[in-house]
Design a protein around this motif. Sequence first.
Motif, PDB file in Angstrom:
ATOM      1  N   VAL A  83      86.769 -87.806  27.369  1.00  0.00           N
ATOM      2  CA  VAL A  83      86.211 -87.321  26.004  1.00  0.00           C
ATOM      3  C   VAL A  83      85.933 -88.830  25.115  1.00  0.00           C
ATOM      4  CG1 VAL A  83      88.311 -86.782  25.191  1.00  0.00           C
ATOM      5  CG2 VAL A  83      86.267 -85.808  24.087  1.00  0.00           C
ATOM      6  N   ASN A  84      84.800 -89.026  25.069  1.00  0.00           N
ATOM      7  CA  ASN A  84      84.327 -90.083  24.319  1.00  0.00           C
ATOM      8  C   ASN A  84      84.214 -89.871  22.936  1.00  0.00           C
ATOM      9  OD1 ASN A  84      84.518 -92.227  26.389  1.00  0.00           O
ATOM     10  ND2 ASN A  84      82.335 -91.696  26.840  1.00  0.00           N
ATOM     11  N   ILE A  85      85.059 -90.547  21.749  1.00  0.00           N
ATOM     12  CA  ILE A  85      85.056 -90.233  20.420  1.00  0.00           C
ATOM     13  C   ILE A  85      85.298 -91.472  19.616  1.00  0.00           C
ATOM     14  CG2 ILE A  85      87.345 -89.509  20.372  1.00  0.00           C
ATOM     15  CD1 ILE A  85      86.771 -87.466  18.237  1.00  0.00           C
ATOM     16  N   ASP A  86      84.193 -91.742  18.566  1.00  0.00           N
ATOM     17  CA  ASP A  86      84.557 -92.808  17.662  1.00  0.00           C
ATOM     18  C   ASP A  86      86.000 -92.843  16.889  1.00  0.00           C
ATOM     19  OD1 ASP A  86      82.164 -94.085  18.372  1.00  0.00           O
ATOM     20  OD2 ASP A  86      80.960 -93.087  16.920  1.00  0.00           O
ATOM     21  N   PRO A  87      86.432 -93.929  16.600  1.00  0.00           N
ATOM     22  CA  PRO A  87      87.696 -94.004  15.776  1.00  0.00           C
ATOM     23  C   PRO A  87      87.725 -93.184  14.419  1.00  0.00           C
ATOM     24  CG  PRO A  87      87.088 -96.160  16.352  1.00  0.00           C
ATOM     25  CD  PRO A  87      85.839 -95.279  16.670  1.00  0.00           C
ATOM     26  N   GLN A  88      88.739 -92.128  14.592  1.00  0.00           N
ATOM     27  CA  GLN A  88      88.660 -91.248  13.316  1.00  0.00           C
ATOM     28  C   GLN A  88      89.900 -91.552  12.167  1.00  0.00           C
ATOM     29  OE1 GLN A  88      86.378 -88.791  13.126  1.00  0.00           O
ATOM     30  NE2 GLN A  88      85.626 -90.032  14.860  1.00  0.00           N
ATOM     31  N   THR A  89      89.704 -91.232  10.991  1.00  0.00           N
ATOM     32  CA  THR A  89      90.611 -91.876   9.954  1.00  0.00           C
ATOM     33  C   THR A  89      91.939 -90.965  10.081  1.00  0.00           C
ATOM     34  OG1 THR A  89      89.662 -90.160   8.676  1.00  0.00           O
ATOM     35  CG2 THR A  89      88.769 -92.282   8.294  1.00  0.00           C
ATOM     36  N   ASP A  90      92.012 -89.907  10.562  1.00  0.00           N
ATOM     37  CA  ASP A  90      93.118 -89.009  10.747  1.00  0.00           C
ATOM     38  C   ASP A  90      92.862 -88.009  11.609  1.00  0.00           C
ATOM     39  OD1 ASP A  90      91.645 -86.753   9.382  1.00  0.00           O
ATOM     40  OD2 ASP A  90      92.345 -87.874   7.551  1.00  0.00           O
ATOM     41  N   PHE A  91      94.206 -87.151  11.877  1.00  0.00           N
ATOM     42  CA  PHE A  91      94.124 -86.030  13.017  1.00  0.00           C
ATOM     43  C   PHE A  91      93.071 -85.074  12.365  1.00  0.00           C
ATOM     44  CE2 PHE A  91      95.152 -81.659  14.275  1.00  0.00           C
ATOM     45  CZ  PHE A  91      95.263 -81.840  15.587  1.00  0.00           C
ATOM     46  N   THR A  92      92.943 -84.719  11.076  1.00  0.00           N
ATOM     47  CA  THR A  92      91.884 -83.624  10.721  1.00  0.00           C
ATOM     48  C   THR A  92      90.380 -83.910  11.257  1.00  0.00           C
ATOM     49  OG1 THR A  92      93.310 -82.662   9.192  1.00  0.00           O
ATOM     50  CG2 THR A  92      91.208 -82.436   8.880  1.00  0.00           C
ATOM     51  N   ALA A  93      90.172 -85.244  10.796  1.00  0.00           N
ATOM     52  CA  ALA A  93      88.880 -85.559  11.130  1.00  0.00           C
ATOM     53  C   ALA A  93      88.761 -85.769  12.719  1.00  0.00           C
ATOM     54  CB  ALA A  93      88.666 -86.970  10.669  1.00  0.00           C
ATOM     55  N   GLU A  95      90.232 -83.930  15.011  1.00  0.00           N
ATOM     56  CA  GLU A  95      90.062 -82.574  15.528  1.00  0.00           C
ATOM     57  C   GLU A  95      88.729 -81.909  15.223  1.00  0.00           C
ATOM     58  OE1 GLU A  95      92.836 -78.597  15.709  1.00  0.00           O
ATOM     59  OE2 GLU A  95      92.593 -79.635  13.859  1.00  0.00           O
ATOM     60  N   ARG A  96      88.143 -82.182  14.044  1.00  0.00           N
ATOM     61  CA  ARG A  96      86.852 -81.582  13.532  1.00  0.00           C
ATOM     62  C   ARG A  96      85.633 -82.307  14.591  1.00  0.00           C
ATOM     63  NH1 ARG A  96      87.112 -83.001   8.854  1.00  0.00           N
ATOM     64  NH2 ARG A  96      86.012 -84.961   8.923  1.00  0.00           N
ATOM     65  N   ASN A  97      85.694 -83.601  14.698  1.00  0.00           N
ATOM     66  CA  ASN A  97      84.866 -84.234  15.461  1.00  0.00           C
ATOM     67  C   ASN A  97      84.876 -83.691  16.959  1.00  0.00           C
ATOM     68  OD1 ASN A  97      82.902 -86.342  13.975  1.00  0.00           O
ATOM     69  ND2 ASN A  97      84.930 -86.322  13.187  1.00  0.00           N
ATOM     70  N   LEU A  98      86.058 -83.553  17.343  1.00  0.00           N
ATOM     71  CA  LEU A  98      86.302 -83.324  18.867  1.00  0.00           C
ATOM     72  C   LEU A  98      85.891 -81.787  19.104  1.00  0.00           C
ATOM     73  CD1 LEU A  98      88.026 -84.037  21.500  1.00  0.00           C
ATOM     74  CD2 LEU A  98      89.830 -82.532  20.465  1.00  0.00           C
ATOM     75  N   LYS A  99      85.976 -80.912  18.207  1.00  0.00           N
ATOM     76  CA  LYS A  99      85.695 -79.604  18.472  1.00  0.00           C
ATOM     77  C   LYS A  99      84.112 -79.227  18.084  1.00  0.00           C
ATOM     78  CE  LYS A  99      89.805 -77.277  17.335  1.00  0.00           C
ATOM     79  NZ  LYS A  99      90.562 -76.319  16.710  1.00  0.00           N
ATOM     80  N   ASN A 210      96.572 -82.434  19.528  1.00  0.00           N
ATOM     81  CA  ASN A 210      97.493 -83.322  19.400  1.00  0.00           C
ATOM     82  C   ASN A 210      97.602 -84.315  20.172  1.00  0.00           C
ATOM     83  OD1 ASN A 210      99.552 -80.698  17.911  1.00  0.00           O
ATOM     84  ND2 ASN A 210      98.395 -82.211  16.743  1.00  0.00           N
ATOM     85  N   TRP A 211      97.755 -83.719  21.527  1.00  0.00           N
ATOM     86  CA  TRP A 211      98.038 -84.883  22.773  1.00  0.00           C
ATOM     87  C   TRP A 211      96.679 -85.767  22.754  1.00  0.00           C
ATOM     88  CZ3 TRP A 211      99.376 -80.416  26.634  1.00  0.00           C
ATOM     89  CH2 TRP A 211     100.810 -79.868  26.193  1.00  0.00           C
ATOM     90  N   LEU A 212      95.696 -85.062  22.694  1.00  0.00           N
ATOM     91  CA  LEU A 212      94.325 -86.140  22.883  1.00  0.00           C
ATOM     92  C   LEU A 212      94.182 -87.245  21.759  1.00  0.00           C
ATOM     93  CD1 LEU A 212      91.550 -83.321  23.899  1.00  0.00           C
ATOM     94  CD2 LEU A 212      92.311 -85.412  24.992  1.00  0.00           C
ATOM     95  N   TYR A 213      94.782 -86.754  20.478  1.00  0.00           N
ATOM     96  CA  TYR A 213      94.706 -87.644  19.409  1.00  0.00           C
ATOM     97  C   TYR A 213      95.618 -88.874  19.597  1.00  0.00           C
ATOM     98  CZ  TYR A 213      95.058 -89.160  14.328  1.00  0.00           C
ATOM     99  OH  TYR A 213      95.050 -90.138  13.343  1.00  0.00           O
TER     100      TYR A 213
END
Length: 263
Positions: A83-93, A95-99, A210-213
């Motif tokens: 799962v490719n995802i750009d760097p996020q500022t925190d877990f909330t961001a 998770e939001r982008n992941l979903k 959590n594990w992906l983060y």
Amino acid sequence: MKSIYSKMLLLLFISSSVYSFAWGLTGHRIIAEIAENHLSGKAKREIKKMMGQERLAYWANWPDFVKSDTTGVWKETSTWHYVNIDPQTDFTAFERNLKAQSGASLYSQIKTLSAQIKDEKTSEKDRKIALIFLIHMMGDLSQPMHTGRSEDLGGNKINVTYFGDKTNLHSVWDGKLVDSQKYSYTEYAKLLDIKSQDEVKQIQSGTLENWLYDSHQIANKIYAQTPDGSKLGYDYQYKFNDTMERQLLYGGLRLAKVLNDLF
């Protein structure tokens, strides 16, 4: 997942030496072996009914082996491994982008496969295939570059040398760091699997997100310390060996948690 079980044993033995796979043969087997050592009694019995006498490590690399298939049957599974995802500022961001992502990915398919295994309407053959993919993909989850960035395909486009050999960042983390330790998968699993029960429970706590983060944060550190053109050797091993071993152990323990919960 359609009437394809007859191809499984043949494809299992296709040579994979020319491919770059997540964790490589050894890494995925280490994770599967650690997981097997932490299965509940019920999970062991149910998995044995589905899988037969072979240990989890026997099947751990099969979802990579089928990339050799030329019929196109498994083509749709190629995006399940990351799962490719750009760097996020925190877990909330994060998770939001992941979903918010669309399409099949490591994140979506771990949930889908788990649901298929639990669904009594799923055929026996397809449950087995789903379990094999789940074993492998929970290993992929702990490989940091499988939660990397789309712009460089999880480090595949970041060129480096490893002890003088040309390669890329993804390949270094797939297998070169693991294989350079020269342990068999059973030796490495035994050496790593030494946490107390309380420590194991802590590692297994949290959600899939959590594990992906967790892996994503490690990927960000790897990117920061391995720019394109890096020359890697003993210093890189020294810097990241503990991280690599942590991820192998966490991958195995978290796979065990998922399987115990399923069964």
